[in-house]
Design an enzyme around this catalytic site. Structure first.
Site, PDB file in Angstrom:
ATOM      1  N   LYS A   1      -1.521   9.694 -18.053  1.00 15.24           N
ATOM      2  CA  LYS A   1      -0.809   8.604 -17.382  1.00 15.24           C
ATOM      3  C   LYS A   1      -1.754   7.853 -16.446  1.00 15.24           C
ATOM      4  O   LYS A   1      -2.564   8.467 -15.741  1.00 15.24           O
ATOM      5  CB  LYS A   1       0.364   9.188 -16.599  1.00 15.24           C
ATOM      6  CG  LYS A   1       1.311   8.179 -15.975  1.00 15.24           C
ATOM      7  CD  LYS A   1       2.476   8.918 -15.338  1.00 15.24           C
ATOM      8  CE  LYS A   1       3.494   8.004 -14.714  1.00 15.24           C
ATOM      9  NZ  LYS A   1       4.645   8.749 -14.148  1.00 15.24           N
TER      10      LYS A   1
ATOM     11  N   SER B   1       8.717   6.772 -15.564  1.00 16.06           N
ATOM     12  CA  SER B   1       7.523   5.955 -15.542  1.00 16.06           C
ATOM     13  C   SER B   1       6.395   6.459 -16.458  1.00 16.06           C
ATOM     14  O   SER B   1       5.375   5.791 -16.613  1.00 16.06           O
ATOM     15  CB  SER B   1       6.982   5.878 -14.108  1.00 16.06           C
ATOM     16  OG  SER B   1       6.645   7.162 -13.612  1.00 16.06           O
TER      17      SER B   1
ATOM     18  N   SER C   1      10.501  10.853 -14.049  1.00 15.08           N
ATOM     19  CA  SER C   1       9.488  10.125 -14.823  1.00 15.08           C
ATOM     20  C   SER C   1       8.909  10.881 -16.005  1.00 15.08           C
ATOM     21  O   SER C   1       8.255  10.284 -16.851  1.00 15.08           O
ATOM     22  CB  SER C   1       8.354   9.678 -13.895  1.00 15.08           C
ATOM     23  OG  SER C   1       8.802   8.653 -13.038  1.00 15.08           O
TER      24      SER C   1
END
Length: 466
Positions: A80, A155, A179
């Site tokens: 990420k 996210s 997330s």
């Protein structure tokens, strides 16, 4: 080589270790797939082409010399874009850092690389991971492999989309309000929020942050367990970290027969789309058919919504303390969360602590009586890719832009592990996630249940994955 993309991460690593396939061969095929598939999804925002090939060559060399390749030998990993990677651009989804290249890996990345994983690139995220839909001003929006017109959630949306599209085998992400779970639910993969302390978060601005955690995502529960085992363990640089034992064997052996689970369709009292509830109920019935004992309960954790918002505001101020007088440089989600935190009083925070404690006692009573709690992970189907958030659920308006993920964030402030596993597909052919919540540090149990569900309710793969 096309069959390679349907192998599990565990199977791929085993083949690389015994040199049935070369790490360079895996990486070159993966890069070719990213080149072919990623333009329609925008899931991998930075491809670490040269670094990945070099790491694969080095791994093949070690294996040729008879050295151990590690438990994740040759497995392509997406990281990420809020997690630091040495020598690979890390933007945090922010124009402020559009050209930032860290000099050191985050601890979870270093541990994955030491275990043989190959960092193939960075996966897209909203700015500073603020939001449950994945878009930012640097790279734009990520799209859902099951339907590119729809959001992959967030996210860790880039990681979930890349997994579902068979561009990577493992993904590293973070979870504050959901997330790792929300995008897993939207994209039909498995995402785990570990107990705070199991996976050390280094570096972070606030050393003993108990709210945002690092964790794993993959297409199967066993693959999630394999990455969790590598990420976990004590670090002297993280004050909350604890020694951790591996969970992969527990997950593989887990048997639902005779286990008692609680089912509650709406713990946050925000409503749930009828089709989402139906798919999750079907998954629960399948567990019963496999020998589990499931009882529906009435668990009201709705006051934890208020507690989370206050604590989230404080978290954002702490994370961005050096820049709180320069909010114009942030996007609307980050700026508004900081403003919320600055407006929060000590009285508000004290009330939030009390509400959190009240809800913790309710949840703890459930987890003493049952092995786990089952609930829909996300109460809505994936929405349009260019939409920030849904404004209502089953006709009920949302109070804030983040309220629709209350079913995940109410558990974030409880400090318990929670995972999302595919429960089926909606009538529109979009994934639905079942959330599994267990007692603190019982990630093996949570993933064991997920492993059972995915075997009972296989969803296949999106057409885009070939």
């Amino acid at each position: 080589m096309s069959e390679m993309f349907d192998w599990s991460a565990v199977a791929l690593a085993e083949k690389v270790r015994r040199r049935a396939i070369g790490a360079v061969e895996v990486v070159e095929a993966t890069l070719a797939r990213i080149d072919a598939v990623n333009p329609s999804l925008n899931a991998v925002c930075t491809v670490a082409r040269e670094q990945a090939v070099a790491a694969a060559r080095a791994l093949d060399g070690r294996l040729a010399r008879g050295e151990d390749g590690g438990p994740l030998a040759g497995v392509p990993l997406g990281v990420k874009d809020v997690i630091d990677t040495a020598g690979i651009r890390t933007t945090y989804g922010s124009p402020r850092h559009a050209h930032h290249v860290p000099t050191a890996d985050a601890l979870t990345v270093a541990r994955a690389k030491a275990a043989g994983a190959i960092v193939i690139g960075k996966t897209n995220t909203p700015e500073f991971a603020a939001g449950a839909s994945t878009f930012n001003a640097v790279f734009g929006a990520t799209r859902n492999p099951w339907s590119p017109a729809h959001s992959p959630g967030g996210s860790t949306g880039g990681g979930a989309a890349a997994l579902a599209a068979r561009m990577i085998w493992l993904a590293e992400g973070t979870d504050l309000g959901g997330s790792l779970r929300v995008p897993a639910a939207f994209c039909g993969v498995v995402g785990l929020r570990p107990t705070p302390g199991r996976v050390p978060s280094v570096p972070v601005p606030v050393a003993d942050d108990p709210w945002q955690v690092n964790g794993p995502m993959a297409r199967t529960a066993l693959d999630v367990a394999s990455l969790l085992d590598v990420q976990s363990g004590f670090s002297p640089d993280h004050p909350l970290s604890v020694p951790s034992t591996p969970v992969s064997d527990e997950v593989a052996r887990y048997d639902v027969r005779g286990r008692r689970y609680a089912w509650c369709p709406d713990v946050a009292r925000i409503g749930v789309d009828p089709e989402i509830e139906a798919r999750c109920r079907e998954a629960v019935r399948d567990l019963e058919g496999a020998g589990a004992i499931v009882e529906e309960i009435d668990l009201d954790l709705s006051s934890a919504r208020e507690a989370f918002l206050a604590m989230r505001g404080l978290w954002f101020v702490g994370q961005h303390y050096e820049r709180i007088d320069d909010l114009d440089g942030f996007g609307v989600n980050v700026a508004n969360n900081i403003r919320l935190g600055l407006a929060t009083t000590v009285r508000d925070l004290a009330r939030a602590d009390r509400l959190r404690s009240d809800n913790w006692r309710r949840l703890a009573a459930v987890l003493r009586r049952y092995d786990a709690l089952l609930t829909p992970c996300v109460p809505v189907e994936p929405f349009a890719a260019d939409q920030n958030y849904p404004t209502e659920i089953a006709g009920k308006p949302m109070r804030t832009y983040i309220d629709w993920v209350a079913p995940t964030f109410v558990f974030s402030i409880m400090g318990v592990p929670a995972a999302s596993v595919p429960a089926g597909l909606s009538a529109a052919g979009l994934p639905v996630g079942l959330q599994i919540v267990g007692p603190r540090f019982h990630e093996g149990r949570v993933l064991g249940i997920a492993h059972a569900v995915e075997r009972l309710r296989p969803i296949g793969r999106p057409a885009l994955a070939g």
